[in-house]
Design a protein around this motif. Structure first.
Motif, PDB file in Angstrom:
ATOM      1  N   ILE A 443     -26.556 -20.532 -20.908  1.00 45.69           N
ATOM      2  CA  ILE A 443     -26.176 -20.613 -19.488  1.00 45.69           C
ATOM      3  C   ILE A 443     -24.659 -20.666 -19.330  1.00 45.69           C
ATOM      4  CG2 ILE A 443     -26.221 -22.184 -17.485  1.00 45.69           C
ATOM      5  CD1 ILE A 443     -29.213 -22.738 -18.474  1.00 45.69           C
ATOM      6  N   LEU A 444     -23.992 -21.425 -20.204  1.00 49.74           N
ATOM      7  CA  LEU A 444     -22.529 -21.515 -20.097  1.00 49.74           C
ATOM      8  C   LEU A 444     -21.902 -20.159 -20.385  1.00 49.74           C
ATOM      9  CD1 LEU A 444     -21.705 -25.024 -21.664  1.00 49.74           C
ATOM     10  CD2 LEU A 444     -22.220 -24.405 -19.293  1.00 49.74           C
ATOM     11  N   ALA A 445     -22.470 -19.444 -21.379  1.00 43.67           N
ATOM     12  CA  ALA A 445     -21.927 -18.126 -21.737  1.00 43.67           C
ATOM     13  C   ALA A 445     -22.100 -17.137 -20.587  1.00 43.67           C
ATOM     14  CB  ALA A 445     -22.608 -17.603 -22.999  1.00 43.67           C
ATOM     15  N   ALA A 446     -23.201 -17.262 -19.867  1.00 43.01           N
ATOM     16  CA  ALA A 446     -23.485 -16.332 -18.771  1.00 43.01           C
ATOM     17  C   ALA A 446     -22.695 -16.675 -17.507  1.00 43.01           C
ATOM     18  CB  ALA A 446     -24.980 -16.316 -18.483  1.00 43.01           C
ATOM     19  N   ASN A 447     -22.066 -17.833 -17.473  1.00 45.16           N
ATOM     20  CA  ASN A 447     -21.357 -18.272 -16.256  1.00 45.16           C
ATOM     21  C   ASN A 447     -19.931 -18.718 -16.574  1.00 45.16           C
ATOM     22  OD1 ASN A 447     -23.541 -18.337 -14.000  1.00 45.16           O
ATOM     23  ND2 ASN A 447     -24.522 -19.323 -15.760  1.00 45.16           N
ATOM     24  N   TYR A 454     -15.124 -25.283 -13.092  1.00 47.47           N
ATOM     25  CA  TYR A 454     -15.473 -26.686 -13.349  1.00 47.47           C
ATOM     26  C   TYR A 454     -14.343 -27.386 -14.077  1.00 47.47           C
ATOM     27  CZ  TYR A 454     -17.757 -30.821 -15.220  1.00 47.47           C
ATOM     28  OH  TYR A 454     -18.057 -32.121 -15.550  1.00 47.47           O
ATOM     29  N   LYS A 455     -13.823 -26.697 -15.110  1.00 47.85           N
ATOM     30  CA  LYS A 455     -12.751 -27.300 -15.920  1.00 47.85           C
ATOM     31  C   LYS A 455     -11.479 -27.469 -15.097  1.00 47.85           C
ATOM     32  CE  LYS A 455     -14.395 -26.377 -20.534  1.00 47.85           C
ATOM     33  NZ  LYS A 455     -14.504 -25.427 -21.624  1.00 47.85           N
ATOM     34  N   PHE A 462     -21.302 -29.341 -11.704  1.00 45.18           N
ATOM     35  CA  PHE A 462     -22.119 -29.969 -12.745  1.00 45.18           C
ATOM     36  C   PHE A 462     -23.602 -29.890 -12.387  1.00 45.18           C
ATOM     37  CE2 PHE A 462     -23.866 -33.470 -15.288  1.00 45.18           C
ATOM     38  CZ  PHE A 462     -23.325 -33.131 -16.530  1.00 45.18           C
ATOM     39  N   GLY A 463     -23.882 -30.135 -11.125  1.00 49.15           N
ATOM     40  CA  GLY A 463     -25.270 -30.077 -10.652  1.00 49.15           C
ATOM     41  C   GLY A 463     -25.872 -28.685 -10.839  1.00 49.15           C
ATOM     42  N   PHE A 464     -25.054 -27.666 -10.644  1.00 44.11           N
ATOM     43  CA  PHE A 464     -25.522 -26.292 -10.845  1.00 44.11           C
ATOM     44  C   PHE A 464     -25.973 -26.089 -12.303  1.00 44.11           C
ATOM     45  CE2 PHE A 464     -24.216 -22.148 -12.586  1.00 44.11           C
ATOM     46  CZ  PHE A 464     -25.053 -21.300 -11.868  1.00 44.11           C
TER      47      PHE A 464
END
Ligand code: ADP
Ligand code: MG
Length: 491
Positions: A443-447, A454-455, A462-464
């Motif tokens: 998920i992190l790689a795709a977004n 976020y950073k 975070f909720g997403f």
């Protein structure tokens, strides 16, 4: 939202008015037999099939009080924190009408069975400050009359004496109510208490509870005005409509310089208005006198003890107990309003459910399901122990709250135990870090853009990420582990 504690005022042409309300509720006593005869009280029988010689007032017949009817009225009085009169007496109230073959009703005018009591109501269930105590003047026991049907045939009237002689409790309030909302709260609470006690089934459609509605108006702070009494109103909604209509009518009369005459009125539900039935009769019109066929009622200590000890835990006490268990005041109020719900919920607690979680679940999930399915708690599609098992699986972390909803749906549609459904469908919550990490990485790689944002400080993303991970894990990931792993990976 309107402030439940603000005084209710009606604006007239010449200023504000206050409404004063007193209710006389006729509640049919739960008892197999009538007040003074052995005839059955069952509702819905063929006309004139439940009439004894006493009810038909055959010459020489003598009334014998039914102990159970007296017991029910005494238990009701105790539940309303009322004075129980150990000595009371029956009187004859004389009037001639075809629904009453005796020519008099046996009632209690001078020495009622029950004296002053109190009903506590909450005008707003979420607000303890909206509590109000409404006084009870008395409760007396009397006979009901039969039923006349005039409009069956153009030239005939019919009478059904099945109801004739059935025991009623007349529960008379003090003129303590000041708005339609208060009258509604009073009636609902009274009905709730009667049903807990089991002394009246509270079924207003079948006529087991009917109210005579006394209404007057006055300028705030002034003396009571003259009242009218609207007879035999058979729903809470109609009682409230009567009060509104009658108050406005009286205000109009007074503002035009007229006077209110004390009278008995009728409610016409089709037209939504009240109209004059007859001018008010006084006690002397009925030529009351002690009934010579009946001895005074004298209650001994053993009888009173039995009445007292047979009372169940009542709604107020139950609500307070639920609140002490950590249940919110609103949930506690909803769960105790109807005796069937309260009993079901107590069984759920006895089956080991955690009170706060169980209360939330019943009010949101179970009530929701019952509403959708048009069912009541008496025929709830799951038993308290089945529900306790489902809630236990959430409490011990076997399944998440989201999965619990799915499991409940399956329990409703296909039946089966919660544990069985979780097992068969592989719905167990997982804390498997490897599996959760795999999804998070994907998920992190795709977004990447969202990770950057976020950073850069957009915390609410975070909720997403949590939502996406839970979705990828079909709701089965332990949310706490997902949170921890995401925090670690996002730095
Ligand atoms: P009655 O025996 O003539 O019916 P009660 O004194 O027993 O009269 O009162 C009957 C009902 O009328 C009671 O519920 C009482 O609270 C109510 N009541 C009395 N006075 C007023 C008033 N001024 N306005 C509204 N209700 C009233
Ligand atoms: Mg009256």
């Amino acid at each position: 939202m309107a402030d439940a504690n603000a005084p209710y005022r009606i604006k007239g042409e010449t200023g504000e008015w206050e409404v004063v309300i007193g209710l006389e509720v006729h509640a049919q006593v739960v008892s197999d037999a009538k007040l003074f005869s052995g005839a059955s009280t069952k509702f819905g029988a063929e006309p004139n099939t439940q009439v004894s010689l006493v009810d038909a007032a055959m010459p020489g017949m003598l009334p014998v009080p039914n102990r159970e009817c007296i017991r029910q009225a005494v238990r009701t009085g105790m539940a309303l924190e009322a004075q129980i009169n150990r000595w009371s007496r029956f009187d004859r109230k004389n009037y001639f009408y075809a629904d009453l073959p005796q020519g008099y009703q046996i009632s209690q005018l001078y020495h009622p069975l029950v004296g002053e009591g109190t009903i506590h109501v909450l005008l707003d269930e979420k607000d303890e400050d909206s509590a109000k105590a409404i006084g009870i003047e008395r409760i007396h026991v009397e006979q009901d009359a039969g039923k006349l049907m005039h409009d069956q045939h153009p030239t005939m009237s019919y009478v059904d004496l099945n109801r004739c002689g059935v025991a009623l409790m007349e529960i008379v309030s003090k003129p303590d109510m000041r708005s339609p909302a208060e009258a509604g709260a009073y009636l609902r609470k009274l009905r709730s208490i009667l049903r807990y006690v089991g002394s009246c089934d509270g079924n207003m459609e079948e006529g087991s509870m009917r109210a005579d509605v006394n209404v007057s108006v006055r300028r705030p702070g002034e003396q009571f005005g003259t009242r009218t009494e609207t007879k035999n109103v058979n729903s809470v909604r109609f009682v409230q409509a009567v009060i509104e209509h009658e108050a406005r009518r009286q205000i109009e009369v007074l503002e035009e310089g007229g006077q209110i005459v004390q009278e008995t009125r009728l409610w016409d539900p089709d037209k939504g208005e009240t109209r004059t039935l007859r001018s008010k009769e006084d006690a002397h019109d009925y030529r009351y006198f002690p009934d010579p066929d009946l001895l005074p009622l004298e209650l001994d200590e053993a009888f009173l003890d039995e009445c007292r000890s047979s009372l169940p835990e009542l709604p107020d006490a139950k609500r307070q107990r639920f609140e002490r268990l950590g249940i919110t005041p609103y949930n506690a109020s909803v769960l105790t309003a109807e005796v069937e719900t309260a009993r079901w919920f107590d069984q759920l607690l006895e089956a080991g459910a955690e009170p706060k979680q169980a209360a939330n679940w019943v009010v949101a999930e179970l009530f929701g399901a019952l509403n959708r399915r048009g069912e009541t708690i008496d025929n709830a599609p799951v038993s308290p122990s089945q529900a306790a098992e489902l809630l236990g699986l959430v409490a011990d972390g076997t399944i998440s709250g989201t999965i619990a909803k799915q499991v409940f749906e399956v329990m409703l549609s296909e039946g089966g135990s919660a544990a069985g459904i979780v097992e068969a469908r592989g719905l167990k919550q997982t804390s498997d870090i490897g599996a959760i990490d795999t999804e998070i990485d994907r998920i992190l790689a795709a977004n990447i853009d969202k990770v950057e944002q976020y950073k850069a400080g957009k915390q609410q993303l975070f909720g997403f990420f949590v939502g996406q991970t839970m979705k990828a894990m079909q709701g089965k990931a332990n949310p706490q582990v997902v949170n921890e792993r995401l925090k670690a990976k996002l730095g």
